[in-house]
Enzyme design. Structure first.
Site, mmCIF file in Angstrom:
data_model
loop_
_atom_site.group_PDB
_atom_site.id
_atom_site.type_symbol
_atom_site.label_atom_id
_atom_site.label_comp_id
_atom_site.label_asym_id
_atom_site.label_seq_id
_atom_site.Cartn_x
_atom_site.Cartn_y
_atom_site.Cartn_z
ATOM 1 N N THR A 58 -0.826 -6.368 -8.814
ATOM 2 C CA THR A 58 -0.146 -5.542 -9.814
ATOM 3 C C THR A 58 0.872 -6.352 -10.600
ATOM 4 O O THR A 58 1.410 -7.361 -10.106
ATOM 5 C CB THR A 58 0.581 -4.370 -9.127
ATOM 6 O OG1 THR A 58 1.394 -3.668 -10.074
ATOM 7 C CG2 THR A 58 1.482 -4.866 -8.000
ATOM 8 N N TYR A 87 6.781 -1.391 -3.117
ATOM 9 C CA TYR A 87 5.411 -1.537 -3.605
ATOM 10 C C TYR A 87 5.175 -2.946 -4.137
ATOM 11 O O TYR A 87 4.160 -3.585 -3.833
ATOM 12 C CB TYR A 87 5.144 -0.502 -4.695
ATOM 13 C CG TYR A 87 3.798 -0.651 -5.377
ATOM 14 C CD1 TYR A 87 2.630 -0.334 -4.706
ATOM 15 C CD2 TYR A 87 3.710 -1.104 -6.694
ATOM 16 C CE1 TYR A 87 1.390 -0.468 -5.327
ATOM 17 C CE2 TYR A 87 2.482 -1.238 -7.325
ATOM 18 C CZ TYR A 87 1.324 -0.914 -6.632
ATOM 19 O OH TYR A 87 0.106 -1.053 -7.240
#
Length: 670
Positions: free
Chosen positions: A449, A492
């Site tokens: 990501t 995350y």
């Protein structure tokens, strides 16, 4: 009575849930969830020890009528008040057996209008529930049960003997020998296949052994399964569903499934210690209220076992190599990106192995679509990457691996950082270990990501109408490249970034062919977006449902969005060139030519929807980037890839797909 003589076609199914003193909100939530499932029967504890505690009388006086107003109640009268036990603990036999009989009589006198059956004790052959070492010949227990049952029947109640755990025909035989069974209407048994009962012989064999004892005494007592369950402590929710189906088809009058919720990890179990993880994960829902696979399927089926069995993707044919061809394995393969990748390979005639735990709302629809469209080419493994032992044998059969399974939301990582780590980092490490141990290690593509770059606060921005733009001409022209330092901002970002680095390192150290994609915002068909992930699709779903749209921040934050077909093409190019690209990291996204702010997307949706949307604003969320645009030039130079779908075309295609599939969209709240 033998099952064939009972004319039982399917048991009545109930749920078992224990409540602690003062858990008023817990009870209300449980009622709501049980009614959602269509549950009619509820088994719960009516604690003798609680009744004599400071708050116990008030609690039980509220609890029993409250539950009985919604369900057919089976109260289990158990747990000795420590002050009257041979030893000061709830599992101790009382010093005087008649004191339990008085308790039974009192409970029926006060609350008997709320139930027809009463259960005497719980798991009496389990030392945690009844310390039989203090009553070695069961004299106290048999006296309690014999006289308690007689008293209950005198008050027009049917009597269930507390379920055996483990199932032990010798113990039941001893109860007959002690003349404790005269006034018993049903005997309960408990079973937890391959969890606590590691030498499990099957329900049928256990029922047969218990029935043989009853037949020896010419007894017509019914056999109930008063506690059956499967712990998901190893993240095997599909096994829990299958064990439920097995139990729900047994020829017994009644089954109670344990339980509605996982236990709070901060609360001790009956033994007083948190030493056995298995005890904490029997629920249909996780401790935070997240539904497991079984809960979701029960809600859809209204407790109808035949409906559960009809789901053809639960069981697939054994995965065999055909003509030496190994299938494409996709973890998270029922997800949005996984489904599109699977479809691309299946269209070419290749077989695909989908591994997914189905935790995300709506992905069952993707899996059903794949099975309906491509049939036996699709092989399904309902599993979790956190379960290394399930993962290893599956990876052995794979020819290529696309690793998409993961916890995908920054917001979720903030509230559950440990789970986020276990899924994204440990799950990826499990996969890499499985690949490393494979006889022919398959190549792997991993989706990371842009959050590994942190908040990008060092990029100076200015406002230009309804979007932010960088002061730097280079970044404004090209975007963010792979040379930027990693800056894991949010759990995350940490979990995906760590996994990202593990993939690169395993490629270098263990010679595993692997490529990492650090992705921007992807959108397209088969995406069931929510406000925490998949924001483009979420905005469209909210528009179609007539719900308000919430923007966190001012809406001027900018992203480059990439249509999923273009991403799939990038994956295929990477796999085709895996030997040359192995160990590399690529930023992938729509790039500067597909850059848009949240407000601009809202305006485009309003134009397509031909209606003004109800847009609301809330505070910025932790870790959010005001500006992120991908510089994909490194991958372009390596493969010639570039996005082919412009924003307007991509949004129109997604909008039309959502309209066409509106009925299958999950119920989501903004």
């Amino acid at each position: 009575m033998p099952a064939e003589d009972q004319n039982i076609t399917a048991p009545e199914i109930g749920i078992l849930e224990w409540f602690r003193v003062g858990e008023y909100e817990h009870v209300e939530l449980a009622i709501k969830d049980l009614k959602h499932l269509g549950v009619r029967h509820l088994r719960t504890g009516l604690s003798w020890a609680d009744w004599y505690s400071e708050e116990g009388k008030e609690w039980i006086s509220w609890l029993i009528p409250h539950l009985a107003g919604e369900f057919q109640l089976l109260p289990c009268l158990t747990y000795t008040p420590p002050s009257i036990g041979i030893e000061p603990k709830t599992s101790s036999p009382p010093r005087k057996p008649e004191s339990y009989v008085y308790f039974v009589e009192e409970m029926i006198s006060l609350f008997g209008e709320y139930f027809d059956w009463v259960e005497l004790w719980n798991e009496p052959n389990n030392t945690s529930e009844w310390d039989w070492r203090l009553d070695p010949d069961w004299d106290i227990f048999s006296t309690m049960v014999k006289n308690g049952a007689k008293k209950a029947q005198e008050q027009n109640k049917k009597v269930l003997l507390g379920g055996m755990s483990p199932i032990d025909p010798n113990w039941l035989n001893h109860m007959f020998y002690k003349r404790a069974m005269k006034n018993i209407d049903a005997i309960g048994i408990h079973g937890f296949p391959d969890v606590f009962d590691t030498m499990w012989e099957g329900w049928e064999n256990n029922l047969k052994k218990v029935q043989e004892v009853l037949d020896n005494y010419n007894s017509s007592i019914d056999i109930w399964i008063t506690e059956a369950g499967y712990s998901t402590w190893q993240h095997d929710e599909n096994r829990q569903l299958k064990e439920f189906i097995k139990a729900a088809e047994l020829p017994v009058p009644r089954i109670y499934w344990y339980s509605l919720y996982d236990l709070d990890p901060d609360v001790a179990t009956v033994d007083g210690f948190h030493v056995d993880e298995r005890s904490y994960y029997f629920g249909l829902k996780k401790n935070d209220g997240t539904p497991k696979l079984l809960y979701k399927k029960l809600a859809e089926s209204n407790l109808e076992t035949e409906v559960l069995k009809s789901e053809d993707w639960l069981d697939t044919e054994p995965l065999l190599m055909l003509d030496g061809q190994r299938p494409v394995m996709i973890t998270g393969g029922a997800g949005f990106i996984g489904t599109n990748v699977a479809s691309k390979f299946l269209e070419k005639g290749q077989r695909v192995l989908v591994l997914d735990n189905l935790s995300r709302s709506g992905v069952e629809n993707n899996l059903k679509w794949l099975k309906k469209t491509y049939g036996k080419k699709v092989h399904v493994n309902i599993s979790d990457v956190r379960n290394l032992y399930n993962l290893k044998p599956v990876v052995q059969k794979a020819g290529q691996v696309f690793h998409f399974a993961g916890q995908v939301a920054v917001t979720t990582s903030l509230t559950a950082p440990v789970e986020d780590f276990e899924i994204n980092t440990k799950g990826t490490l499990n996969l890499l270990e499985s690949i490393k141990l494979a006889e022919n290690p398959p190549p792997v593509i991993f989706t990371s990501t842009n959050k590994v770059y942190g908040g990008l606060q060092d990029i100076s921005l200015f406002e230009d109408k309804n979007q932010y733009k960088p002061e730097s001409d280079k970044i404004r022209k090209s975007g963010v490249d792979e040379n930027r330092n990693l800056d894991f901002h949010s759990p995350y970002g940490c979990s995906k970034g760590a996994a990202d680095q593990y993939v690169r390192d395993y490629s270098r150290i263990y010679n595993i062919p692997a490529v990492v994609f650090r992705m921007s915002c992807i959108y397209g068909p088969h995406q069931y977006g929510c406000r925490d992930q998949g924001w483009v699709t979420h905005f469209m779903i909210q528009a179609l449902e007539g719900n308000p749209i919430t923007i966190y921040g001012d809406g001027k934050q900018v992203r480059d969005i990439l249509f999923v077909d273009d991403l799939v093409n990038a994956f295929q190019l990477a796999m085709t060139n895996i030997n040359d690209l192995s160990g590399e990291v690529f930023n992938i996204g729509g790039g500067p030519e597909n850059t848009v702010s949240l407000l601009q997307v809202i305006n485009k949706i309003q134009e397509m929807h031909n209606r003004k949307l109800d847009v609301r604003f809330e505070d910025w969320r932790a870790g959010d980037q005001k500006y992120y645009v991908t510089d994909y030039s490194k991958f372009n130079k390596a493969t010639g890839w570039s996005p082919q779908t412009d924003i307007d075309t991509g949004l129109e295609r997604l909008y039309e797909w959502l309209k066409k599939n509106k009925e299958s969209l999950p119920v989501l709240q903004d």
